[in-house]
Design a protein around this motif. Structure first.
Motif, PDB file in Angstrom:
ATOM      1  N   ALA A   1       4.911   1.330  -4.788  1.00  0.00           N
ATOM      2  CA  ALA A   1       6.415   2.438  -4.716  1.00  0.00           C
ATOM      3  C   ALA A   1       7.421   2.157  -5.689  1.00  0.00           C
ATOM      4  CB  ALA A   1       6.469   2.349  -3.473  1.00  0.00           C
ATOM      5  N   PRO A   2       8.329   3.436  -5.900  1.00  0.00           N
ATOM      6  CA  PRO A   2       9.524   3.306  -6.794  1.00  0.00           C
ATOM      7  C   PRO A   2      10.588   2.202  -5.119  1.00  0.00           C
ATOM      8  CG  PRO A   2       8.597   5.283  -6.083  1.00  0.00           C
ATOM      9  CD  PRO A   2       7.745   4.348  -5.439  1.00  0.00           C
ATOM     10  N   LYS A   3      11.183   1.993  -5.663  1.00  0.00           N
ATOM     11  CA  LYS A   3      12.316   1.003  -4.289  1.00  0.00           C
ATOM     12  C   LYS A   3      13.007   0.511  -4.985  1.00  0.00           C
ATOM     13  CE  LYS A   3       9.567  -2.667  -6.998  1.00  0.00           C
ATOM     14  NZ  LYS A   3       8.268  -1.994  -7.916  1.00  0.00           N
ATOM     15  N   LYS A   4      13.372  -0.360  -4.143  1.00  0.00           N
ATOM     16  CA  LYS A   4      15.599  -0.686  -4.984  1.00  0.00           C
ATOM     17  C   LYS A   4      16.082  -1.699  -3.508  1.00  0.00           C
ATOM     18  CE  LYS A   4      20.322   0.811  -4.908  1.00  0.00           C
ATOM     19  NZ  LYS A   4      21.212   1.855  -4.482  1.00  0.00           N
ATOM     20  N   ILE A   5      16.625  -3.277  -3.757  1.00  0.00           N
ATOM     21  CA  ILE A   5      16.760  -3.695  -2.436  1.00  0.00           C
ATOM     22  C   ILE A   5      18.442  -4.104  -2.854  1.00  0.00           C
ATOM     23  CG2 ILE A   5      16.856  -5.615  -1.908  1.00  0.00           C
ATOM     24  CD1 ILE A   5      14.485  -6.440  -3.313  1.00  0.00           C
ATOM     25  N   HIS A   6      19.210  -3.117  -1.325  1.00  0.00           N
ATOM     26  CA  HIS A   6      20.514  -3.878  -1.838  1.00  0.00           C
ATOM     27  C   HIS A   6      21.002  -4.725  -1.361  1.00  0.00           C
ATOM     28  CE1 HIS A   6      25.039  -2.706  -1.836  1.00  0.00           C
ATOM     29  NE2 HIS A   6      25.121  -3.380  -0.349  1.00  0.00           N
ATOM     30  N   TRP A   7      21.624  -6.486  -1.514  1.00  0.00           N
ATOM     31  CA  TRP A   7      22.138  -7.396  -1.084  1.00  0.00           C
ATOM     32  C   TRP A   7      22.914  -7.188   0.103  1.00  0.00           C
ATOM     33  CZ3 TRP A   7      17.815  -9.791   0.893  1.00  0.00           C
ATOM     34  CH2 TRP A   7      17.152  -9.931  -0.664  1.00  0.00           C
TER      35      TRP A   7
ATOM     36  N   PHE B   1       0.631  -1.328  -0.019  1.00  0.00           N
ATOM     37  CA  PHE B   1       0.534  -0.005   0.069  1.00  0.00           C
ATOM     38  C   PHE B   1       0.483   1.170   0.159  1.00  0.00           C
ATOM     39  CE2 PHE B   1      -3.091  -3.015   1.875  1.00  0.00           C
ATOM     40  CZ  PHE B   1      -4.518  -2.220   1.313  1.00  0.00           C
ATOM     41  N   ILE B   2       2.111   1.520  -0.006  1.00  0.00           N
ATOM     42  CA  ILE B   2       2.718   1.978   0.583  1.00  0.00           C
ATOM     43  C   ILE B   2       2.986   2.592  -0.641  1.00  0.00           C
ATOM     44  CG2 ILE B   2       5.759   2.715   0.503  1.00  0.00           C
ATOM     45  CD1 ILE B   2       4.790   1.237   3.277  1.00  0.00           C
ATOM     46  N   LYS B   3       3.497   4.023  -0.974  1.00  0.00           N
ATOM     47  CA  LYS B   3       3.190   5.035  -2.677  1.00  0.00           C
ATOM     48  C   LYS B   3       4.735   5.860  -2.886  1.00  0.00           C
ATOM     49  CE  LYS B   3      -1.839   6.003  -2.727  1.00  0.00           C
ATOM     50  NZ  LYS B   3      -1.946   6.817  -2.155  1.00  0.00           N
ATOM     51  N   CYS B   4       5.216   6.334  -0.978  1.00  0.00           N
ATOM     52  CA  CYS B   4       6.833   6.605  -1.183  1.00  0.00           C
ATOM     53  C   CYS B   4       7.970   5.925  -1.231  1.00  0.00           C
ATOM     54  CB  CYS B   4       7.173   7.025   0.136  1.00  0.00           C
ATOM     55  SG  CYS B   4       7.267   6.069   1.460  1.00  0.00           S
ATOM     56  N   PRO B   5       9.142   6.199  -1.786  1.00  0.00           N
ATOM     57  CA  PRO B   5       9.963   5.052  -2.441  1.00  0.00           C
ATOM     58  C   PRO B   5      10.761   3.844  -1.065  1.00  0.00           C
ATOM     59  CG  PRO B   5      10.240   7.725  -3.090  1.00  0.00           C
ATOM     60  CD  PRO B   5       9.222   7.842  -2.028  1.00  0.00           C
ATOM     61  N   VAL B   6      10.901   3.204  -1.577  1.00  0.00           N
ATOM     62  CA  VAL B   6      11.324   2.387  -0.233  1.00  0.00           C
ATOM     63  C   VAL B   6      12.736   1.868  -0.496  1.00  0.00           C
ATOM     64  CG1 VAL B   6      10.974   0.086   0.936  1.00  0.00           C
ATOM     65  CG2 VAL B   6       9.332   1.761  -0.269  1.00  0.00           C
TER      66      VAL B   6
ATOM     67  N   GLY C   1       9.695 -10.823  -5.070  1.00  0.00           N
ATOM     68  CA  GLY C   1       8.569 -11.443  -5.498  1.00  0.00           C
ATOM     69  C   GLY C   1       7.581 -10.130  -5.065  1.00  0.00           C
ATOM     70  N   VAL C   2       7.821  -9.959  -3.766  1.00  0.00           N
ATOM     71  CA  VAL C   2       6.841  -9.058  -3.689  1.00  0.00           C
ATOM     72  C   VAL C   2       7.412  -6.945  -3.920  1.00  0.00           C
ATOM     73  CG1 VAL C   2       6.153  -7.667  -0.970  1.00  0.00           C
ATOM     74  CG2 VAL C   2       6.526  -9.839  -1.135  1.00  0.00           C
ATOM     75  N   ALA C   3       8.742  -6.746  -4.178  1.00  0.00           N
ATOM     76  CA  ALA C   3       9.217  -5.611  -4.412  1.00  0.00           C
ATOM     77  C   ALA C   3       8.821  -5.589  -5.808  1.00  0.00           C
ATOM     78  CB  ALA C   3      10.296  -5.905  -4.752  1.00  0.00           C
ATOM     79  N   SER C   4       8.143  -6.416  -6.628  1.00  0.00           N
ATOM     80  CA  SER C   4       7.685  -6.544  -8.109  1.00  0.00           C
ATOM     81  C   SER C   4       6.588  -6.127  -7.715  1.00  0.00           C
ATOM     82  CB  SER C   4       8.416  -7.722  -8.803  1.00  0.00           C
ATOM     83  OG  SER C   4       7.360  -9.192  -8.757  1.00  0.00           O
ATOM     84  N   LYS C   5       5.642  -6.787  -6.879  1.00  0.00           N
ATOM     85  CA  LYS C   5       4.215  -5.942  -7.070  1.00  0.00           C
ATOM     86  C   LYS C   5       3.970  -4.871  -6.136  1.00  0.00           C
ATOM     87  CE  LYS C   5       2.991 -10.622  -5.511  1.00  0.00           C
ATOM     88  NZ  LYS C   5       2.496 -11.703  -4.128  1.00  0.00           N
TER      89      LYS C   5
END
Length: 220
Positions: free
Chosen positions: A175-181, A145-150, A168-172
């Motif tokens: 919000a604009p999102k980035k994952i750093h592993w 539900f979040i719209k701001c960047p994550v 998978g969750v990020a693709s749904k």
């Protein structure tokens, strides 16, 4: 600067890490299910951000009830938004593990209530997407539900956040999102063969460069 933040009929212990120059942006940070605001990773990130011009407010809220933790986080957001000492243009919410769930929940509730642009983004350190070995029940409801960047910073060997599941969750997410592993890190961000300081340097630099990108986009 140590402060006590009113929360119901109690107070939450909190600490400001204040940059040398007045900052326009801040970050609120909280801990996971165990520990408190003096958890080494939070102290390290707060010091790093303050030295790079971002005000940081970290707070302690004990309790394993996510609704209670969310209410406490919200009280801290309101306290900072109304603060006369630090007039901020915007704030980022951040947490480690359960703290990041509380931060996500606050953002979801606030965006549903009004278009408050005080909140600029969300930083999830070791987001606990599921319980260990319980991948069938995902804690993704707030994220969708979040719209701001994550920004997610997670260990690739985190037993509470399987890599493919978070991707998978990020693709749904809307919000604009980035994952750093963090390669080979577990839920506590420990990596065999690397010192805690070394891992924290990587995390801190990632968080700061992402914040800077978001703030610059905001001004374009």
């Amino acid at each position: 600067v140590k402060v006590k933040i009113p929360f119901g009929n109690k107070y939450l212990d909190a600490t400001f890490s204040v940059p040398e120059k007045k900052s326009a942006y801040g970050m609120i940070l909280t801990h996971g299910a165990g520990g408190d605001m003096n958890f080494p990773h939070l102290v390290s990130l707060a010091a790093y951000l303050a030295s790079h011009g971002v005000l940081c407010l970290r707070f302690t809220c004990k309790g394993l009830n996510i609704a209670y933790r969310t209410k406490a986080f919200r009280a801290v957001v309101e306290y900072l938004e109304l603060s006369d000492d630090y007039k901020l243009s915007g704030v980022f919410l951040a947490g480690r593990s359960m703290g990041s769930r509380a931060a996500a929940s606050v953002i979801r509730h606030l965006t549903q209530e009004d278009d408050d642009d005080f909140i600029q983004g969300l930083v999830c350190l070791s987001y606990p997407l599921h319980r260990p070995k319980l991948q069938s029940k995902l804690r993704d409801e707030d994220l969708l539900f979040i719209k701001c960047p994550v920004l997610f910073v997670s260990g690739s060997a985190d037993e509470m956040c399987e890599k493919q599941l978070l991707e998978g969750v990020a693709s749904k997410m809307k919000a604009p999102k980035k994952i750093h592993w963090i390669d080979k890190a577990n839920h506590g961000m420990a990596v065999k063969g690397r010192t805690t300081d070394d891992v924290m340097e990587e995390i801190n630099a990632q968080v700061f460069s992402w914040l800077r990108e978001i703030i610059e986009l905001e001004h374009k």
